[in-house]
Design an enzyme around this catalytic site. Sequence first.
Site, PDB file in Angstrom:
ATOM      1  CB  SER A  67      -0.970   0.003   1.178  1.00 38.09           C
ATOM      2  OG  SER A  67      -1.893  -1.032   1.016  1.00 38.09           O
ATOM      3  CE  LYS A  88      -9.621  -5.759   6.054  1.00 32.81           C
ATOM      4  NZ  LYS A  88      -9.994  -6.578   4.888  1.00 32.81           N
ATOM      5  CG  ASP A  98     -12.074  -5.748   1.676  1.00 32.31           C
ATOM      6  OD1 ASP A  98     -11.093  -5.268   1.068  1.00 32.31           O
ATOM      7  OD2 ASP A  98     -12.054  -6.019   2.881  1.00 32.31           O
ATOM      8  N   GLY A 154     -15.649 -16.218   6.676  1.00 30.20           N
ATOM      9  CA  GLY A 154     -14.963 -15.205   7.472  1.00 30.20           C
ATOM     10  C   GLY A 154     -15.251 -13.805   6.929  1.00 30.20           C
ATOM     11  CB  ALA A 192     -12.487 -12.367   2.588  1.00 28.23           C
ATOM     12  CG  LEU A 242     -11.595 -13.769  -2.418  1.00 32.48           C
ATOM     13  CD1 LEU A 242     -12.094 -13.024  -1.183  1.00 32.48           C
ATOM     14  CD2 LEU A 242     -12.117 -13.110  -3.670  1.00 32.48           C
ATOM     15  N   GLY A 298      -7.065 -13.248  -7.667  1.00 40.72           N
ATOM     16  CA  GLY A 298      -7.336 -12.310  -6.589  1.00 40.72           C
ATOM     17  C   GLY A 298      -6.681 -10.935  -6.686  1.00 40.72           C
TER      18      GLY A 298
HETATM   19  P1  ATR Z   1     -10.678 -13.505   6.160  1.00 40.60           P
HETATM   20  O1  ATR Z   1     -10.842 -12.161   6.798  1.00 40.60           O
HETATM   21  O2  ATR Z   1      -9.517 -13.605   5.210  1.00 40.60           O
HETATM   22  O3  ATR Z   1     -11.945 -13.996   5.554  1.00 40.60           O
HETATM   23  P2  ATR Z   1     -11.102 -15.142   8.496  1.00 40.60           P
HETATM   24  O4  ATR Z   1     -12.204 -14.226   8.916  1.00 40.60           O
HETATM   25  O5  ATR Z   1     -10.136 -15.614   9.522  1.00 40.60           O
HETATM   26  O6  ATR Z   1     -10.236 -14.499   7.347  1.00 40.60           O
HETATM   27  O7  ATR Z   1     -11.785 -16.428   7.781  1.00 40.60           O
HETATM   28  C1  ATR Z   1     -11.032 -17.500   7.310  1.00 40.60           C
HETATM   29  C2  ATR Z   1     -11.956 -18.487   6.575  1.00 40.60           C
HETATM   30  O8  ATR Z   1     -11.140 -19.489   5.971  1.00 40.60           O
HETATM   31  C3  ATR Z   1     -12.945 -19.187   7.457  1.00 40.60           C
HETATM   32  O9  ATR Z   1     -14.109 -19.458   6.719  1.00 40.60           O
HETATM   33  C4  ATR Z   1     -12.196 -20.494   7.820  1.00 40.60           C
HETATM   34  O10 ATR Z   1     -13.044 -21.575   8.147  1.00 40.60           O
HETATM   35  P3  ATR Z   1     -13.575 -21.787   9.661  1.00 40.60           P
HETATM   36  O11 ATR Z   1     -14.712 -20.827   9.857  1.00 40.60           O
HETATM   37  O12 ATR Z   1     -14.007 -23.211   9.701  1.00 40.60           O
HETATM   38  O13 ATR Z   1     -12.402 -21.508  10.557  1.00 40.60           O
HETATM   39  C5  ATR Z   1     -11.508 -20.773   6.494  1.00 40.60           C
HETATM   40  N1  ATR Z   1     -10.316 -21.600   6.651  1.00 40.60           N
HETATM   41  C6  ATR Z   1      -9.075 -21.179   7.010  1.00 40.60           C
HETATM   42  N2  ATR Z   1      -8.213 -22.224   7.042  1.00 40.60           N
HETATM   43  C7  ATR Z   1      -8.922 -23.327   6.705  1.00 40.60           C
HETATM   44  C8  ATR Z   1      -8.597 -24.726   6.532  1.00 40.60           C
HETATM   45  N3  ATR Z   1      -7.364 -25.175   6.723  1.00 40.60           N
HETATM   46  N4  ATR Z   1      -9.594 -25.570   6.143  1.00 40.60           N
HETATM   47  C9  ATR Z   1     -10.852 -25.121   5.945  1.00 40.60           C
HETATM   48  N5  ATR Z   1     -11.211 -23.806   6.073  1.00 40.60           N
HETATM   49  C10 ATR Z   1     -10.280 -22.932   6.449  1.00 40.60           C
END
Ligand code: ATR
Length: 280
Positions: free
Chosen positions: A22, A71, A107, A134, A136, A224, A247
């Site tokens: 950024s 955020k 976003d 999550g 995003a 993404l 992404g």
């Molecule tokens: P972001 O802001 O990038 O969306 P986040 O809010 O931490 O990050 O969300 C991460 C997402 O990726 C979640 O949906 C998470 O699933 P869970 O709700 O079950 O935790 C998913 N995720 C991350 N690592 C994962 C993995 N190894 N297998 C399956 N889902 C994963």
Amino acid sequence: MNITANTRPLGLLGYPVTHSKSPQILNEVCRILGIPATYMAYSVCPDHLKEAVNGMRVLNFIGFNVTIPHKVAIIPYLDELDETAEEIGAVNTVLNKDGKLIGYNTDGVGYLRSLQEETAFSLKNKIVTILGAGGAARAVSITLAKAGAAKVFIANRTQSKAEELANVLGTFTSASAVALLQAHEKIAESHLLVNTTSIGMSPHTEVMPVPADYLHPKLLVSDLIYRPEETKLLLSAKQIGARTHGGLGMLLHQAAVAVEHWFNETAPILQMRAILENED
Ligand code: ATR
């Protein structure tokens, strides 16, 4: 850049911020647009977030970006949220409007602009499956639902989180939840598949969020993740003749929309993209 007594600050609040591009992008944007401002990245731990925001207010920042992990936590320290940020429940851009800090979330709209610019995908009567639930996923799914997607499936490892998000989406369109590894049938019905999880991100590039045999040639597969530019999910999609969307465009366009909020001017997209694509 010629820094004078009239140069105003802009910046990024995150923790950590060391890998952010950024500062390079936004300082170049200010130079191109002739805006007397300078952009710095600030690593602020969660315990100091409130003080940092108040500091930016009194130092008369033009605005700033907000990234992980602030955020959501920043919301109580702002004066106002625009409608989209309120719906998404997270802020990635703040504008200081005459001393009032207004929170935006660029976003979702950044994602949509990228999708439309790079693939010309029309959401009308389309079924979308989102992998992940999550922050995003929330931004992208709410934006797609509001932009006209006919149906949205949320597929997540933790099904309760998928259900929560599907409930929110229900205000805007038809939505339901499914466990990530039971999403085969939902993807079979879908026109667009969006991976919002970090599965496949560098350095763990050999994994993918769902098995390759969940994909089909009529799908537009969107990831993404921007590093690597082509994830295993996108490579597998290409192999069976499906269209793909990476992404990097979302990263670019969410920054461009922030520029529009701060300066009320169109962002120099081509120059911004060149900096983002320059590996270093
Ligand atoms: P972001 O802001 O990038 O969306 P986040 O809010 O931490 O990050 O969300 C991460 C997402 O990726 C979640 O949906 C998470 O699933 P869970 O709700 O079950 O935790 C998913 N995720 C991350 N690592 C994962 C993995 N190894 N297998 C399956 N889902 C994963």
